[in-house]
Design an enzyme around this catalytic site. Structure first.
Site, short mmCIF file in Angstrom:
data_model
loop_
_atom_site.label_atom_id
_atom_site.label_comp_id
_atom_site.label_asym_id
_atom_site.label_seq_id
_atom_site.Cartn_x
_atom_site.Cartn_y
_atom_site.Cartn_z
N GLU A 50 0.84 -1.20 0.00
CA GLU A 50 0.00 0.00 0.00
C GLU A 50 0.87 1.25 0.00
O GLU A 50 1.90 1.31 0.68
CB GLU A 50 -0.90 -0.01 1.24
CG GLU A 50 -1.85 1.18 1.31
CD GLU A 50 -2.73 1.16 2.55
OE1 GLU A 50 -3.82 1.76 2.51
OE2 GLU A 50 -2.34 0.54 3.56
N LYS A 119 -9.91 1.88 -2.51
CA LYS A 119 -10.15 1.36 -1.16
C LYS A 119 -11.59 1.63 -0.74
O LYS A 119 -12.07 2.76 -0.76
CB LYS A 119 -9.17 2.03 -0.19
CG LYS A 119 -9.09 1.42 1.19
CD LYS A 119 -7.95 2.07 1.96
CE LYS A 119 -7.67 1.40 3.28
NZ LYS A 119 -6.51 2.02 3.96
N CYS A 160 -5.68 -2.99 2.56
CA CYS A 160 -5.47 -2.80 4.00
C CYS A 160 -6.75 -2.97 4.81
O CYS A 160 -7.18 -4.08 5.07
CB CYS A 160 -4.83 -1.43 4.23
SG CYS A 160 -4.00 -1.28 5.84
#
Length: 294
Positions: A50, A119, A160
């Site tokens: 990331e 995301k 994440c």
């Protein structure tokens, strides 16, 4: 799940743990060197961490943001084509229409953009005395699932904090994914508590492979990543974590710049799903109900 052909039953996955600096060009150059090394070792799917091209922080996202296509994604496309690999480009800060996103791009061996994952779940947490981080101060959330096909398997992508939401992994599993890749940057509070636990949970619940790629730990960075990239190449509690069993990753290697390789054998996935057929035994008639915010 359809039977896996012998020719495509196995492939090599590489996860790159990169030390990220404040100099974007240096980050891109080092990423290229690691991708070259991973390809030379036979990796067919390679993943970066990331925010691999910039420091991780709400104040950095607008400063380092690029449009897509842009400098970083052009480099990723060229690298995937040069080394004939599927490249999961970690994530970069993306700017689009005045909004900013935390975005992962995936490129095929011909350099084509296969999918773009923004995301979905923004990292907004507040642990008193430990850490407070609010991605939503600068970022907007994505709103779509992201999958891509390879000759080996179908792959689902998250970033994440996305790994904490079991429903996302379930959707990917139901749509035929056999590997989930999560570029991530857990920190020194959340990392030791949940990083590996969440990977195991997603793998066991959905009977698929889970891989994560983290930045290397830099104690001088404004946001200190936990490190410990993993490849969960086994699928149930009675199998070990593949990345730690292959000669044992030493603690120093778990934190520094490095590459971890995993030889993925899809026949094992088929065997586990046959032995413990939870995916076909789910009682959707009982618990597939609308979720409501508390």
């Amino acid at each position: 799940m359809e039977p896996v052909s012998k020719a495509m039953a196995q492939f090599r996955l590489a996860l790159i743990q990169l030390r990220v600096s404040s100099v974007k060009s240096d980050n891109l150059n080092r990423a290229g060197e690691f991708i070259k090394e991973a390809a030379s070792q036979g990796a067919k799917i390679i993943a970066l961490p990331e925010c691999f091209n910039s420091p991780y922080g709400t104040n950095y996202f607008p400063e380092y943001a690029e449009t897509i296509p842009g400098e970083s994604t052009k480099r990723l496309s060229d690298l995937a084509k040069e080394y004939q690999v599927y490249l999961v480009g970690g994530s970069i800060p993306e700017e689009d229409g005045g909004k900013f996103y935390n975005t992962c791009t995936v490129f095929g061996p011909d350099g084509t953009l296969l999918t773009k994952h923004r995301k979905l779940h923004l990292f907004d947490i507040d642990v008193p005395g430990r850490i407070r981080f609010q991605e939503s101060e600068t970022l907007s959330a994505g709103d779509s699932f992201s999958m891509f096909e390879t000759p080996y398997c179908k792959v689902g992508v998250g970033i994440c904090y996305d790994i904490r939401f079991a429903e996302l992994a379930q959707v990917y599993s139901q749509r035929g994914c056999q590997l989930l890749v999560y570029p991530g940057a857990f920190n020194l509070t959340t990392g030791p508590a949940h990083w590996e636990l969440l990977q195991r949970g997603r793998a066991v619940d959905n009977q698929l492979f889970v891989a994560t790629a983290s930045p290397a730990r830099d104690v001088d960075a404004p946001y200190v990543a936990w490190g410990h990239k993993n490849a969960l190449t086994k699928l149930s509690p009675f199998f070990c974590n593949g990345s730690f069993c292959r000669g044992e990753i030493l603690p120093k290697l778990a934190l520094k710049e490095s590459i971890v390789y995993a030889n993925i054998d899809l026949k094992k996935l088929v065997e586990v799903r046959q032995q413990i057929p939870v995916l076909t035994q789910k009682r959707g008639d009982l618990y597939a109900v609308e979720w409501k915010k508390p």
